[in-house]
Design an enzyme around this catalytic site. Structure first.
Site, mmCIF file in Angstrom:
data_model
loop_
_atom_site.group_PDB
_atom_site.id
_atom_site.type_symbol
_atom_site.label_atom_id
_atom_site.label_comp_id
_atom_site.label_asym_id
_atom_site.label_seq_id
_atom_site.Cartn_x
_atom_site.Cartn_y
_atom_site.Cartn_z
ATOM 1 N N TYR A 47 13.652 -31.938 9.981
ATOM 2 C CA TYR A 47 14.978 -32.476 10.293
ATOM 3 C C TYR A 47 15.288 -32.284 11.772
ATOM 4 O O TYR A 47 15.698 -33.219 12.468
ATOM 5 C CB TYR A 47 16.039 -31.796 9.431
ATOM 6 C CG TYR A 47 17.455 -32.155 9.827
ATOM 7 C CD1 TYR A 47 18.023 -33.358 9.425
ATOM 8 C CD2 TYR A 47 18.221 -31.289 10.606
ATOM 9 C CE1 TYR A 47 19.318 -33.702 9.804
ATOM 10 C CE2 TYR A 47 19.517 -31.616 10.980
ATOM 11 C CZ TYR A 47 20.062 -32.823 10.578
ATOM 12 O OH TYR A 47 21.331 -33.154 10.956
ATOM 13 N N LYS A 87 15.845 -35.114 14.848
ATOM 14 C CA LYS A 87 17.022 -35.216 15.713
ATOM 15 C C LYS A 87 16.641 -35.141 17.192
ATOM 16 O O LYS A 87 17.257 -35.799 18.040
ATOM 17 C CB LYS A 87 18.023 -34.108 15.356
ATOM 18 C CG LYS A 87 18.751 -34.326 14.035
ATOM 19 C CD LYS A 87 19.591 -35.582 14.075
ATOM 20 C CE LYS A 87 20.431 -35.768 12.832
ATOM 21 N NZ LYS A 87 21.259 -36.992 12.866
#
Length: 372
Positions: free
Chosen positions: A165, A169
């Site tokens: 994750y 980003k």
């Protein structure tokens, strides 16, 4: 992309001076729903991109200024037509199941968190949308501790595979930077697209229908389903305050500028104590050393796999908690430039408890609380 840049006109203003017509992705999520409510309260007309209209009608306000568009953030043509005429897009949609779901879909994660960002920017330019607010995360920052908190000028870490994750980003921020650089190269300084970035901390609060990792922990503690947690802490922020940062960034955030919405750092024990106090149920999990907590997460993952259920905790989620224990960030820029404040933890947790109870997700409150 069209050969002519869109006009760089000022963003249309609602009754509060903010954008008048706004499209919100991820509109039924914890942050997205808070953004929708904030915009409606400010007098804006809101177009919410949702995957399930019936679910959205249950979760979002019944408001004449709210329009639902059924679409998939990974499939721009399903909602690209709704971009035309928008003053701003606030992009909150993201894939974050890695924190609570082993065996998650890495291809979908990348498609949602990285590829869809570039496709949205291209579609926004083609539709002459002047502003896209992108939601990133404080997890991208390479450092920041008690002695020297991280801020918006702190460089990002490496996009390693220990946290997919976070890596997504970091890559998304690179995509945005490269995209903006490409527009400047083609059209000069006035290229007609402004992309401020908002970096939230660990978001809690009412509206967590997913639920997110925070909502899962909230309910697990309230139902007595988790007995121990590591001696750690993290930056906790009310999703409604992050929404305020997003809306303010849409109005006056600087292109390419990052705004941290980190709230305040709290020990995990204090967070769970507030959950127990607000719900009148459950018991505060006992404290565990970090190495023991990681071992427990491994066991919980294995048990969940055998039982074909989602685990209460995962190794990735536990690792993120332990990283948060060391991380400190400053939200001074958002406070100073966007005039944003942050709610105290007890208010956030109390409002979240009321929301869960209204949806009958909590047992009847018991008399008294058990604070360890």
């Amino acid at each position: 992309m069209s050969d002519t840049p869109p006009p760089a006109d000022p963003v249309g203003a609602g009754s509060s001076g903010g954008p008048r017509s706004v499209l919100v992705t991820g509109a039924t999520g914890l942050l997205g729903s808070a953004v929708v409510e904030r915009l409606l309260a400010d007098g804006a007309e809101v177009t919410a991109v949702v995957r399930n209209a019936a679910r959205a009608r249950d979760l979002l306000p019944d408001h004449p200024a709210l329009r639902l568009v059924t679409g998939d953030v990974t499939d721009i043509p399903t909602y690209a037509g709704a971009l035309r005429g928008m003053d701003a897009v606030i992009h909150t949609a993201a894939y974050f199941r890695e924190y609570y779901q082993p065996g998650h879909d890495l291809e979908l994660l990348h498609r949602t968190n990285v590829t869809a960002v570039e496709e949205l920017l291209r579609a926004a330019v083609d539709a002459s949308v002047p502003t896209v607010v992108h939601t990133s995360s404080i997890a991208v920052l390479s450092r920041g501790d008690v002695r020297s908190p991280g801020d918006e000028d702190t460089p990002n870490g490496a996009a390693t595979q220990d946290n997919h994750y976070r890596a997504s980003k970091i890559r998304a921020e690179r995509v945005i930077r490269d995209f903006e650089d490409g527009l400047r190269a083609r059209f000069g300084a006035e290229y007609g697209l402004r992309v401020p970035l908002v970096l939230p901390g660990w978001m809690w609060g009412p509206g967590d229908a997913g639920p997110t990792s925070a909502g899962r922990l909230f309910l697990a503690v309230a139902h007595g389903g988790i007995k121990a947690l590591p001696t750690a802490g993290n930056h906790v922020v009310d999703a409604r305050d992050v929404a305020a940062v997003c809306v303010a960034a849409a109005e006056r955030g600087v292109a390419g500028r990052r705004y941290i919405a980190g709230g305040s750092w709290y020990p995990l024990h204090d967070i769970c104590s507030e959950v127990v106090r607000a719900t009148g149920t459950g018991a505060v999990p006992r404290r565990l050393p970090a190495h023991t907590a990681m071992a427990l997460a491994s066991v919980l993952e294995w048990q969940a796999k055998v039982r074909r259920k989602e685990p209460v905790a995962t190794r990735t989620g536990m690792r993120v908690l332990l990283e948060g224990d060391r991380r400190r960030v400053s939200s001074a820029r958002a406070v100073r430039e966007l005039d944003i404040g942050f709610r105290p933890l007890e208010q956030t947790i109390a409002d979240q408890a009321a929301w869960h109870r209204a949806r009958r997700q909590l047992p009847a409150a018991e008399q008294g609380t058990r604070i360890a």
